[in-house]
Enzyme design. Sequence first.
Site, PDB file in Angstrom:
ATOM      1  CB  SER A  58     -51.368 -48.888  20.909  1.00 41.08           C
ATOM      2  OG  SER A  58     -52.163 -49.029  19.706  1.00 41.08           O
ATOM      3  CE  LYS A 103     -49.094 -42.504  21.302  1.00 43.77           C
ATOM      4  NZ  LYS A 103     -49.484 -43.034  20.018  1.00 43.77           N
ATOM      5  CG  HIS A 125     -48.124 -47.512  21.884  1.00 44.11           C
ATOM      6  ND1 HIS A 125     -48.670 -47.231  22.928  1.00 44.11           N
ATOM      7  CD2 HIS A 125     -48.714 -46.920  20.850  1.00 44.11           C
ATOM      8  CE1 HIS A 125     -49.865 -46.411  22.705  1.00 44.11           C
ATOM      9  NE2 HIS A 125     -50.045 -46.389  21.197  1.00 44.11           N
TER      10      HIS A 125
HETATM   11  C1  LIG Z   1     -49.899 -42.404  18.943  1.00 44.56           C
HETATM   12  C2  LIG Z   1     -49.306 -43.006  17.694  1.00 44.56           C
HETATM   13  C3  LIG Z   1     -48.977 -42.071  16.730  1.00 44.56           C
HETATM   14  C4  LIG Z   1     -49.295 -40.468  16.869  1.00 44.56           C
HETATM   15  O1  LIG Z   1     -48.268 -39.895  17.563  1.00 44.56           O
HETATM   16  P1  LIG Z   1     -48.936 -38.490  18.210  1.00 44.56           P
HETATM   17  O2  LIG Z   1     -47.563 -37.705  18.484  1.00 44.56           O
HETATM   18  O3  LIG Z   1     -49.853 -38.257  19.123  1.00 44.56           O
HETATM   19  O4  LIG Z   1     -49.375 -37.511  16.928  1.00 44.56           O
HETATM   20  C5  LIG Z   1     -48.180 -42.484  15.503  1.00 44.56           C
HETATM   21  N1  LIG Z   1     -48.085 -43.753  15.324  1.00 44.56           N
HETATM   22  C6  LIG Z   1     -48.456 -44.466  16.090  1.00 44.56           C
HETATM   23  C7  LIG Z   1     -48.124 -46.053  16.086  1.00 44.56           C
HETATM   24  C8  LIG Z   1     -48.907 -44.164  17.227  1.00 44.56           C
HETATM   25  O5  LIG Z   1     -49.383 -45.367  18.265  1.00 44.56           O
END
Ligand SMILES: *Cc1c(COP(=O)(O)O)cnc(C)c1O
Length: 397
Positions: free
Chosen positions: A186, A244, A214
């Site tokens: 990300s 997301k 992502h």
């Molecule tokens: C954002 C993210 C998470 C966390 O996800 P949430 O649903 O916001 O807790 C886990 N792994 C990766 C790779 C992320 O980018």
Amino acid sequence: MSSQILEQFLTENLENLKGKGLYNVIDPLESPNGPVITINGHSLINLSSNNYLGLATDDRLKKAAADALQKFGVGAGAVRTINGTLKLHVELEEKLAEFKHTEAAIAYQSGFNCNMAAISAVMDQNDAILSDELNHASIIDGCRLSKAKIIRYHHSDMKDLRAKAKEAKESGKYNKIMIITDGVFSMDGDIALLPEIVKIAEEFDLITYVDDAHGSGVLGDGAGTVKHFGLSDKIDFQIGTLSKAIGVVGGYVAGKKNLIDWLKVRSRPFLFSTSLTPADVAASIRAIEILLESTELNQKLWDNGRYLKKGLKELGFNIGNSETPITPCIIGEETKSQRFSKRLIEEGVYAKAIVFPTVPKGTGRVRNMPTAAHTKDMLDQAISIYEKVGREMGIIR
Ligand SMILES: *Cc1c(COP(=O)(O)O)cnc(C)c1O
């Protein structure tokens, strides 16, 4: 009376952080987290959310959530394994499996939670995990929780990964060995080299685990990085988040039925933490239906990503080597990155600085997350503010 030792610890460390400019001040939003947000009464073009497809504020999702809330109430009432599994949860998991082209799926309360749950349900102190050095914090914590030996490899360096996989395998010290990676990283927007990773996994009999937080909704026409490479039957664990691109909250593992059956009896957040709320589940189901029906939002996202990248690149900004809509604008020095972000926000673009230790020293940046909900007009405005602030600070000429 509060603890003196705690008081001293907190005061010293907070002052230390503030002195170094590393204390993050949170700006609460007075509006939904859409393409334009309001903070302190100011309207700002929002380039900082993970709401890739604009679904967080989509009317279809809001209606699904409102209906479920009316019908089932605000809370699920129990953990999944007692009686907190509504039919809706089962429906969500079936939809997720369809979306990910796997036999089954299991939903958790968040993506973070999912990594806490899934890794330690399978790996223990007699095992080893090969982990990309840029993996997300929740992967790192999930690995630590499992007590397996963690072997970090250089970011997307397949020579290093293969050498470390070979060494781990030939040492004979480990029962199981897992390779674990983000699907999309990300900070830079680069994609994991999954075809090579699968080859190495096959050579040394490794378990494969891809956290596609992502990539889901973004790559592979929305189905994610694994689908993008046509590897749906080669990756053991496909992790995703509902927080997301899906626009709601929650996380999931998609994989073979026996893996999911095991997680349902052995992963601790599933057993010991109350399940997702009916409204969250219903909104997530609706989001996945929308993604299965049409790639319109996905195309809009990519279109906007290309447009923003082109605009910033033409102005002379260093936008790195992103392969996804994530658009970093690399400034270098940490304090300069922070000043740049502050000026952008003052001028009307909400784009946050990301600096060491989140990214390597000297690669401080402002990261932009265009979404399907942005209009070209909003992006044009953002680009012209970038131009103004970039010239003012001598970042571009
Ligand atoms: C954002 C993210 C998470 C966390 O996800 P949430 O649903 O916001 O807790 C886990 N792994 C990766 C790779 C992320 O980018």
